[in-house]
Design an enzyme around this catalytic site. Structure first.
Site, PDB file in Angstrom:
ATOM      1  N   SER A 145       0.801  -1.254   0.048  1.00  0.00           N
ATOM      2  CA  SER A 145      -0.054  -0.010   0.048  1.00  0.00           C
ATOM      3  C   SER A 145       0.920   1.176  -0.024  1.00  0.00           C
ATOM      4  O   SER A 145       1.806   1.181   0.626  1.00  0.00           O
ATOM      5  CB  SER A 145      -0.830   0.025   1.367  1.00  0.00           C
ATOM      6  N   ASP A 146       0.407   2.141  -0.720  1.00  0.00           N
ATOM      7  CA  ASP A 146       1.257   3.459  -0.579  1.00  0.00           C
ATOM      8  C   ASP A 146       0.179   4.568  -0.878  1.00  0.00           C
ATOM      9  O   ASP A 146      -0.826   4.533  -1.777  1.00  0.00           O
ATOM     10  CB  ASP A 146       2.415   3.627  -1.588  1.00  0.00           C
ATOM     11  N   GLN A 147       0.435   5.602  -0.398  1.00  0.00           N
ATOM     12  CA  GLN A 147      -0.341   6.910  -0.602  1.00  0.00           C
ATOM     13  C   GLN A 147       0.392   8.108  -1.137  1.00  0.00           C
ATOM     14  O   GLN A 147       1.426   8.346  -0.996  1.00  0.00           O
ATOM     15  CB  GLN A 147      -0.699   7.393   0.821  1.00  0.00           C
TER      16      GLN A 147
END
EC number: 3.6.1.-
Length: 195
Positions: free
Chosen positions: A70-72
């Site tokens: 996951s990355d934002q």
């Protein structure tokens, strides 16, 4: 598809705390990837690529796991990306630019099964409407919470909520860094149902 052990491809304590909410056992490992944006890459493409890269970076070390990446990415209306500020001065600059603006947070999510090379990918969009912030509010907030390791320079789960006028989106957990509704959907798609 039979369930596998879960691995969170992240060293983020915020993502770890979020994943603990699902009540499933998991391990964590930190992937080593280049997070630099590519030329002409949209914020959504960047978020998805980074999530996939994080999961795939650990595939050979954890071939029997389901790996969660996951990355934002946070961006201003003009497309400017807001990274983790790293310092008080950078955080002041970010919040000054976000003041009175609508900031978009795009959280890429990948669930990878290295043993079959199957994956599911999703990008969760969440929008934050910042209220007009006075310079002393920004400085006071940053001195209290010191969110220098958070994209956008705030912690939504803490005092950061006081900086907002409104929020729009399906899953507020995505603002912290891990969209749990989408992840739960992915796990259920592969037959992992807690009930």
């Amino acid at each position: 598809m039979s369930s596998r052990p879960l691995l969170l491809a992240s060293s983020s304590p915020y993502r770890r705390e979020l994943l603990e909410r699902l009540g499933l056992p998991f391990e964590t490992a930190s992937p080593d990837i280049d997070e630099s944006p590519r030329p002409d890459e949209s914020p959504e493409q960047l978020a998805i690529r980074l999530a996939e890269s994080k999961a795939r970076a650990l595939a050979s070390q954890y071939p029997q796991h389901w790996i969660i990446g996951s990355d934002q990415v946070a961006c201003l209306p003009d497309g400017t990306l807001l990274a983790k500020p790293g310092s008080h001065q950078q955080a002041i600059s970010q919040l000054q630019r976000s003041s009175g603006q609508t900031v978009q947070f795009l959280t890429g999510l990948t669930l990878l099964d290295p043993s079959t090379n199957q994956s599911q990918t999703h990008c969760e969009r969440f929008v934050v409407h910042f209220r007009d912030l006075a310079a002393e509010e920004i400085d006071g907030y940053l001195r209290k919470e010191q969110p220098y390791d958070c994209a956008g320079s705030f912690r939504m789960e803490g005092l950061g909520i006081t900086l907002f006028e409104a929020m729009e989106g399906r899953d507020p957990n995505s603002l912290i860094g891990l969209p749990l509704i989408a992840l739960n959907d992915m796990l259920r798609n592969w037959g992992l149902n807690r009930y």
